[in-house]
Design an enzyme around this catalytic site. Structure first.
Site, short mmCIF file in Angstrom:
data_model
loop_
_atom_site.label_atom_id
_atom_site.label_comp_id
_atom_site.label_asym_id
_atom_site.label_seq_id
_atom_site.Cartn_x
_atom_site.Cartn_y
_atom_site.Cartn_z
N ASP A 147 0.70 -1.07 -0.07
CA ASP A 147 -0.01 0.03 0.00
C ASP A 147 0.90 1.26 0.03
O ASP A 147 0.76 2.11 0.69
CB ASP A 147 -1.08 0.11 1.22
CG ASP A 147 -2.26 -0.88 0.90
OD1 ASP A 147 -1.99 -1.70 0.03
OD2 ASP A 147 -3.06 -0.91 1.53
N ASP B 116 -2.34 5.47 -3.38
CA ASP B 116 -3.80 5.59 -3.23
C ASP B 116 -4.00 6.28 -2.10
O ASP B 116 -3.33 6.44 -1.10
CB ASP B 116 -4.44 4.29 -3.25
CG ASP B 116 -4.62 3.73 -4.76
OD1 ASP B 116 -4.62 4.36 -5.74
OD2 ASP B 116 -5.08 2.49 -4.66
N ARG B 117 -5.19 7.14 -2.14
CA ARG B 117 -5.56 7.83 -1.25
C ARG B 117 -4.81 9.22 -1.12
O ARG B 117 -5.28 10.45 -1.29
CB ARG B 117 -6.00 7.09 0.17
CG ARG B 117 -7.05 6.11 0.14
CD ARG B 117 -7.26 5.82 1.52
NE ARG B 117 -8.41 4.87 1.59
CZ ARG B 117 -9.61 5.17 1.30
NH1 ARG B 117 -10.22 6.55 1.18
NH2 ARG B 117 -10.76 4.20 1.27
N ASN C 214 -2.95 -4.66 -1.09
CA ASN C 214 -3.98 -4.94 -1.82
C ASN C 214 -4.47 -3.53 -2.73
O ASN C 214 -5.10 -3.57 -3.55
CB ASN C 214 -5.17 -5.00 -0.80
CG ASN C 214 -5.70 -3.86 0.06
OD1 ASN C 214 -4.62 -3.50 0.94
ND2 ASN C 214 -6.72 -3.13 0.10
N HIS C 215 -3.62 -2.54 -2.41
CA HIS C 215 -3.87 -1.39 -3.25
C HIS C 215 -2.78 -1.32 -4.33
O HIS C 215 -2.77 -0.67 -5.21
CB HIS C 215 -3.71 -0.06 -2.58
CG HIS C 215 -5.00 0.31 -1.57
ND1 HIS C 215 -5.74 1.39 -2.38
CD2 HIS C 215 -5.46 -0.12 -0.78
CE1 HIS C 215 -7.10 1.18 -1.56
NE2 HIS C 215 -6.46 0.52 -0.40
N ARG D 157 -14.14 -6.28 5.52
CA ARG D 157 -13.91 -5.58 4.40
C ARG D 157 -14.77 -5.88 3.21
O ARG D 157 -14.74 -5.52 2.21
CB ARG D 157 -12.46 -5.62 4.05
CG ARG D 157 -11.43 -5.13 5.11
CD ARG D 157 -10.08 -5.24 4.61
NE ARG D 157 -9.10 -5.00 5.67
CZ ARG D 157 -8.60 -3.63 5.75
NH1 ARG D 157 -8.94 -2.75 4.73
NH2 ARG D 157 -7.59 -3.42 6.74
N HIS E 150 -1.77 -2.93 6.61
CA HIS E 150 -3.28 -2.98 6.18
C HIS E 150 -4.27 -2.15 7.00
O HIS E 150 -5.57 -2.17 6.45
CB HIS E 150 -3.48 -4.55 6.10
CG HIS E 150 -4.90 -4.84 5.20
ND1 HIS E 150 -5.20 -4.38 3.96
CD2 HIS E 150 -5.70 -5.84 5.35
CE1 HIS E 150 -6.14 -4.91 3.63
NE2 HIS E 150 -6.51 -5.67 4.15
#
Length: 558
Positions: A331, A334-335, A363-364, A460, A487
């Site tokens: 990760d 993103d964001r 997962n991103h 999730r 995570h």
């Protein structure tokens, strides 16, 4: 005369409403876990109030617990089928998971219940666009067996020189577009009209191509030399790579340029990503790391595009080097709206010294997440579409897990839906793909620990939740001592669970500029390899908000 049962019922209803108001205040203060606990207490007092379920769903959404949000929103519409916010919350959670078709059904229901609500109309329209785009992409997608590596068509050493073949012939591309057009139009106007429109579009395209008009369109299907005609201009004053070797001096200058919001030239960005690809391609799915006695090793969790907090980690703990090695546990992007700066920095260090920095997939690091949460939009804005494809490919080469000194298992998400998984099983995973929705690879990237023993559904909506007994059996089966994973945002930047056998580490402080959490990293020193946890607070960054490059429909919910 009212009975005692009636009085108690009234008392519970009143108390539930008081607790809901407390939960609302916790939510406003961004204390989402506390809000969830309070909404739960209100539901226990009065489970027949749809508002409580919908409010708890929203709090789950804020914690990225989309599976739990969908469950609560579904309960809200079960309690009150005409409660529009229940459908609204569920639709928002589906959108956040990339389940556009399911979200569309909920927003259509919101529109039926509230036909004159402009906000509902706007979100329905955006959702319809997303579904239409998804159908278009499905129609023109190439089967995996026929796909060619984007990287194979790029040679950074010859960028801007010479001529070469096209990426795709215009005829092949036009045919693909025509097929997609037919597929979409059939849904709207029927097969006969759809075929006529697509045929006309194809004929027009070929006429335009034949007359040469097409070649001037920069978004078209041009030759490689035209797309990559990006010589380094003499006036470019940023960081430069001399030859094939990425040096520490270059990385330092690049980070300084990024700090001052300057861009790296595309030529050097290509070089960094392509060289990283070659390094990652040679690695196994499970990487073994050896830390010799007297040396140390640092593990960091999610960074999520918070470049200035990444710089702070290096300020606190030193730059990556063979004497100061790191593992960043997925990760990266993103964001946060400086995701490109983060990933190019990490990749550049990997190129400079592969043993100085290890990178694990989160997962991103996937197309579906990048499309929704900002990385794809950021790359398009700062570089171009070709880099979107290139990053998506290189992310598929990232290892899935690491083992340090045969004792510490490091993975982004968590453990598995079945017992008996061995390290050898992880090594055998064919990781060169987008993450599946089930199986070992999915669970490595998505699963979370839970306080209760055994296993449970994922909050999730992907992967699962696993208890301390699952952790201990996995460690025993593989002769390991500790699981380190990331995570999940944690208030203190970390959390120790499962009787000290599992540590969550999260390295993005004040996540999304609203959570107020600390960040953390873990230092291990050989030979004892006892974890030493260092926490830190967020540092200022330029006034670019998180999710600035995220998809339109997701920004509407933030």
């Amino acid at each position: 005369m009212p009975t005692m049962a009636t009085d108690n019922n009234k008392s519970d209803v009143s108390l539930a409403e008081e607790i809901k108001l407390q939960a609302n205040e916790a939510f406003k203060a961004n204390k989402f876990s506390q809000a969830i606990d309070l909404y739960t207490q209100a539901i226990e007092k009065n489970g027949g109030n749809a508002v409580y379920w919908a409010n708890r769903a929203l709090a789950h959404t804020k914690l990225e617990e989309y599976g739990s949000a969908i469950q609560d929103a579904s309960k809200a519409v079960e309690v009150d089928p005409k409660y529009s916010k229940g459908y609204y919350r569920r639709g928002a959670a589906y959108l956040a998971m990339g389940k556009f078709k399911e979200a569309l059904k909920d927003f259509q229901q919101v529109k039926r219940i509230c036909p004159n609500d402009p906000d509902a109309s706007k979100k329905l329209k955006e959702c319809e666009k997303a579904v239409m785009k998804l159908k278009f992409e499905e129609a023109i997608s190439v089967p995996n067996a026929e796909r060619h590596s984007v990287a194979d068509s790029i040679d950074f050493r010859t960028i801007g020189t010479g001529t070469s073949s096209s990426y795709h012939s215009p005829q092949v591309t036009a045919a693909a577009v025509a097929v997609a057009l037919v597929a979409i139009l059939m849904l709207v106007v029927g097969p006969i009209v759809a075929t006529m429109v697509a045929s006309a579009a194809l004929a027009t395209f070929l006429v335009v191509k034949k007359t040469g008009w097409w070649d001037g369109w920069t978004g078209g299907f041009l030759s490689k030399s035209q797309i990559l005609n990006i010589d380094v201009e003499p006036q470019y004053a940023g960081a430069r790579i001399e030859g094939d070797v990425i040096t520490l001096d270059f990385v330092k200058q690049m980070m300084d340029d990024f700090k001052n919001q300057k861009c790296l030239h595309k030529r050097y960005a290509f070089q960094i990503v392509l060289q990283t690809r070659e390094i990652l391609l040679a690695l196994p799915s499970l990487v073994d790391i050896n830390v010799t006695d007297g040396k140390h090793f640092t593990v960091c969790g999610d960074v999520h595009g918070q470049f200035f907090d990444l710089l702070n980690i290096f300020e606190l703990n030193g730059l990556p080097s063979e004497e100061n090695p790191y593992l960043f546990n997925g990760d990266f992007v993103d964001r946060g709206s400086f995701s490109l700066e983060v990933i190019l920095t990490l990749f550049a260090f990997k190129c400079m010294s592969p043993s100085a920095i290890h990178l694990s997939r989160g997962n991103h690091e996937s197309k579906s997440m990048n499309k929704i949460y900002g990385f794809e939009g950021e790359v398009r804005s700062k570089l171009n579409d070709k880099f979107v494809e290139l990053f998506a490919e290189v992310f598929c080469y990232l290892p899935l897990a690491h083992v340090i000194n045969d004792k510490i298992f490091v993975v982004h998400g968590g453990l598995f839906s079945t017992d008996g998984v061995k390290l050898s099983d992880i090594r055998k995973i064919d990781r060169f793909c987008e993450p599946p929705e089930e199986g070992l690879m999915c669970e490595l990237l998505w699963s979370d620990p839970q306080p209760n023993p055994g296993r449970g559904p994922s909050k999730r909506g992907v992967g699962l939740s696993f208890g301390g007994d699952v952790t201990k059996r996995f460690l025993k089966d593989n002769n390991l001592d500790l699981v380190v994973r990331s995570h999940e945002v944690k208030d203190e930047g970390y959390e120790i669970e499962h009787d000290g056998k599992l540590i969550t580490v999260f390295s993005a402080p004040n996540y999304c500029d609203q959570m107020g959490n600390k960040g953390a990293f873990i230092r291990f020193e050989a030979p004892t390899m006892e974890p030493k946890i260092v926490t830190f607070s967020a540092v200022p960054h330029p006034d670019v908000k998180p999710m600035a490059y995220a998809s339109n429909f997701l920004r509407m919910f933030n």
